[in-house]
Enzyme design. Structure first.
Site, PDB file in Angstrom:
ATOM      1  N   SER A   1       0.846  -1.176   0.000  1.00  0.00           N
ATOM      2  CA  SER A   1       0.000   0.000   0.000  1.00  0.00           C
ATOM      3  C   SER A   1       0.893   1.241   0.000  1.00  0.00           C
ATOM      4  O   SER A   1       1.724   1.389  -0.883  1.00  0.00           O
ATOM      5  CB  SER A   1      -0.937  -0.050   1.210  1.00  0.00           C
ATOM      6  OG  SER A   1      -1.969   0.879   1.106  1.00  0.00           O
TER       7      SER A   1
ATOM      8  N   ASP B   1      -9.862  -3.073  -5.558  1.00  0.00           N
ATOM      9  CA  ASP B   1      -9.265  -2.187  -4.556  1.00  0.00           C
ATOM     10  C   ASP B   1      -9.688  -0.739  -4.816  1.00  0.00           C
ATOM     11  O   ASP B   1      -9.488  -0.215  -5.914  1.00  0.00           O
ATOM     12  CB  ASP B   1      -7.740  -2.313  -4.635  1.00  0.00           C
ATOM     13  CG  ASP B   1      -7.012  -1.683  -3.471  1.00  0.00           C
ATOM     14  OD1 ASP B   1      -7.625  -0.876  -2.747  1.00  0.00           O
ATOM     15  OD2 ASP B   1      -5.826  -1.993  -3.290  1.00  0.00           O
TER      16      ASP B   1
ATOM     17  N   HIS C   1      -8.248  -4.447  -1.384  1.00  0.00           N
ATOM     18  CA  HIS C   1      -6.978  -3.968  -0.845  1.00  0.00           C
ATOM     19  C   HIS C   1      -6.281  -4.995   0.038  1.00  0.00           C
ATOM     20  O   HIS C   1      -5.054  -5.058   0.069  1.00  0.00           O
ATOM     21  CB  HIS C   1      -7.229  -2.687  -0.046  1.00  0.00           C
ATOM     22  CG  HIS C   1      -5.996  -1.896   0.232  1.00  0.00           C
ATOM     23  ND1 HIS C   1      -5.225  -1.350  -0.765  1.00  0.00           N
ATOM     24  CD2 HIS C   1      -5.397  -1.545   1.403  1.00  0.00           C
ATOM     25  CE1 HIS C   1      -4.205  -0.693  -0.229  1.00  0.00           C
ATOM     26  NE2 HIS C   1      -4.285  -0.802   1.082  1.00  0.00           N
TER      27      HIS C   1
END
Length: 715
Positions: A527, A612, A647
């Protein structure tokens, strides 16, 4: 044929983004390209299939597959979950609470509340967003995401009959909060940019009623019950400013009142106890102080100081019990808990290790004389401890088991310190076997954003690397808050480059200590931590042998210039507003995608989630495409896009184990051969299992909501 020789066609578009066509979600050529990359990754993995399966079985073998969670008491009931061998998801139960108030399960009164395995039978993905039992314990409200896009359906199930219904709220964020009438629920919906922005009051017998609109695109909305169960609290938060509203939980139709109007730079949060509202605020210092406020007289002017901001440590959180407050401080890279019992002297909670992770965990009632602590270290599986508030006495309620041979004393855990370019001391947490050799392979993890502290955690999966002679380390770089609030402030906005230089210094320090070497050093981040990985391999590709970037935020320049994307505007306070020339120059200077260079790169394994909303799938896809076209060597470069996930990757526990087994397979395989580093980009690499990547026609050449840290390894 390798993707090196069948690149997606690139041509210049406004903004100099030749792979922008990959942003066309659901376009056939984009789907074909992602599936082709997945097939190439699978073909690369095929010769290592035995190792991948072995790693999966090792990880699975350490997990107690059939297990009972630690029960949580609530009134006359105990609530708990069970996992069963072969089942991807837990099942949720309750039973009557024993008369002696022990935590022993009474199977004769056991009631199945929710079976996620049954709900997931026809789904590729399933995430339980909220699980909330009504105050009278006759109703269960829960939310489900079946795509990975963080949009939830809301359900209510009777716990005394077969009745069940769905709440009609579109674009729900998943949070659910009961009022004391056992009929009203508060929930939040997302706006067009996937921002939690609208608060609703829901009842089965009425249409949804909008209670509050958060119109400022920098702010994210949340709702919760106070610890005392007397108030519904509604919090609006940007990255540096807060505002809290409240109403009596027993009067859900009353008008919200504001605890203190927002003003730029003032962060505060609030909970309610016997003292009134307990408020943590930075109004008198960045390390946060503690205040009390009577609900009858809200407003900053009425706040009474309880604990001044400490210049040496940051007050990160406060837990409210009827007879005590528990203050969570951050000092010198570690969590410290201080207890303020009613009518007694405060004391600090003592823990046995020098490097650890510690926080107060839910599971006890407001009036309980004890709280639960979750404690773990790099070599110690997580355990839940009961802390008696009046005396400080601790006892272990449950320890996460490790099946098979395991002894924490076989491992050495250290806290090391690297020196930054400006003299700052950067903490490093490291674990190694007691008999680890010099310059072994080392797995270095980093994040460094949003003030998220990467406290040392135990991982069942990591043991597969440690048992093969690897070391594991966490670089606690600036941008996180491991050293306090100032550590976060020194790693954001105009100070963002500290995050990258800190990580490089940590890597060099580990090499200087003989813990590893550039030919044995692998790095990973996910991320916003993927941005870190992308940046440092642009700067110092010679320093790292391989890298893993999970759902990486590498297209930061283009994302921050597109306010129509989910969450972008709310990110301005973390990265800056690119409409400002100085900010634009700064972001362009460190953005990984824009700064890919004609140079050799480490071996790279990249993941993405097609659904995501925090980091769009195309960030990873475009980055990999540019690396393929630009780099000057033929080190392995793999992209794995989870087409049915978001995600956080796959939702099932065995699916997650297979994901980490694949990552470890990649690392163990590339570290078994050091020759690729010297290869020139002059020869076609070996065909991977006879697979030919399809030529793609070019159409045109992602508590505050953050791009969450990705923690490698189940457990």
């Amino acid at each position: 044929m390798s993707p090196e020789h069948n690149q997606p066609h690139a041509h210049q578009e406004p903004g100099n983004d030749p792979y922008r066509w990959l942003e066309q979600r659901d376009a056939p050529d984009v789907i074909d390209y992602l599936q082709a990359e997945n097939a190439y990754t699978e073909a690369w993995m095929e010769p290592h299939a035995d190792l991948r399966e072995q790693l999966f079985q090792e990880i699975r073998g350490r997990i107690r597959e059939t297990d009972l969670g630690l029960p949580s008491p609530k009134g006359a009931w105990l609530y708990y979950q069970r996992t069963e061998a072969g089942a991807e998801y837990p099942r949720y139960y309750r039973c009557r609470r024993p008369a002696n108030e022990s935590l022993n399960i009474n199977t004769g009164t056991e009631q199945l509340l929710l079976d996620l395995n049954q709900l997931a039978e026809n789904e590729d993905f399933l995430d339980l967003g909220d699980f909330s039992v009504s105050p009278d314990q006759n109703w269960l409200a829960y939310s489900l995401d079946t795509q990975g896009n963080e949009v939830y359906q809301l359900f209510v199930r009777s716990l005394v009959s077969d009745e069940q219904y769905e709440l009609p709220l579109a674009q729900a964020s998943g949070s659910l909060c009961w009022a004391n009438d056992n009929q009203t629920l508060f929930a939040i919906s997302l706006d067009d940019s996937s921002r939690p922005a609208h608060l609703w009051r829901l009842r089965r017998d009425q249409d949804p009623v909008k209670v509050f609109d958060e119109q400022d695109a920098l702010f994210y909305l949340s709702v919760y019950r106070s610890s005392s169960d007397r108030y519904i609290c509604v919090s609006s938060n940007s990255k540096n400013t807060s505002e809290c509203h409240f109403l009596p939980a027993g009067e859900p139709t009353t008008v919200l009142r504001c605890l203190a109007p927002r003003r730029s730079g003032h962060e505060y949060d609030a909970d309610h106890g016997e003292q009134g509202f307990v408020v943590r605020s930075n109004r008198a210092g960045e390390n946060f102080g503690l205040y009390l406020c009577d609900p009858a007289t809200p407003g900053e002017q009425y706040w009474q100081p309880l604990r001044a901001a400490d210049p040496e440590r940051t007050l990160e959180d406060v837990d409210v019990q009827r007879n005590a407050l528990i203050l969570q401080y951050r000092c010198a890279g570690l969590t410290q808990l201080e207890v303020l019992p009613e009518g007694a002297e405060s004391y600090q909670v003592q823990m046995p290790d020098a490097v650890y992770s510690l926080h107060v965990q839910s599971g006890e009632e407001y009036h309980s004389p004890q709280v639960r602590l979750r404690y773990e270290s790099l070599n110690r599986p997580a355990e839940v401890r009961a802390l008696v508030l009046a005396t400080g006495e601790q006892r272990v309620l449950k320890q996460t088991p490790v099946e098979g041979p395991f002894n924490p004393e076989d491992y050495r855990v250290e806290r090391l310190w690297a020196i930054a370019d400006d003299g700052a001391r950067i903490p490093i947490s490291l674990i190694e076997r007691q008999d680890a050799g010099d310059s072994s392979p080392l797995y270095l993890y980093g994040y460094g954003a949003y003030g998220a502290s990467m406290d040392p955690w135990f991982s069942h999966a990591r043991l597969s690397l440690l048992e093969r002679g690897w070391r594991f380390a966490i670089a606690h770089v600036r941008g996180g808050a491991e050293m306090g609030e100032h550590w976060y402030q020194q790693g954001k906005l105009e100070h963002k480059t500290n995050t990258f230089s800190d990580f490089i210094q940590c890597a060099e320090h580990l090499i200087e200590l003989g813990k590893t070497s550039p030919d044995h050093l692998v790095i990973t981040g996910g991320s916003a931590g993927g941005l870190l990985i992308g940046n440092v391999i642009n700067q110092r590709p010679d320093l790292f042998h391989a890298a893993v970037a999970d759902v990486p935020f590498v297209d930061v320049w283009n994302t921050m210039n597109n306010p129509d994307l989910p969450l972008t505007i709310g990110e301005y306070e973390e990265w800056g507003d690119p409409n400002e020339p100085e900010v634009a120059q700064r972001i362009k200077g460190y953005a990984p995608y824009e700064n890919v260079r004609e140079q050799p790169y480490p071996a790279l394994f990249v993941t993405a989630g097609y659904h995501d909303v925090r980091v769009q799938y195309w960030e990873a896809a475009k980055w990999v495409a540019r690396l393929r076209a630009t780099r000057k060597n033929l080190a392995p470069l793999l992209l794995r896009t989870q087409m049915s996930a978001g995600h956080g990757g796959a939702s099932g526990r065995y699916q997650a184990m297979r994901e980490i087994a694949e990552e470890f397979t990649f690392l163990l395989s590339v570290c078994d051969s050091l020759a690729f580093r010297r290869h020139k980009k002059t020869a076609e690499p070996a065909r991977a299992g006879g697979f030919f990547v399809q030529t793609i026609r070019s159409a045109r050449p992602c508590r505050r909501t953050v791009r969450l840290p990705y923690l490698p390894g189940p457990g």
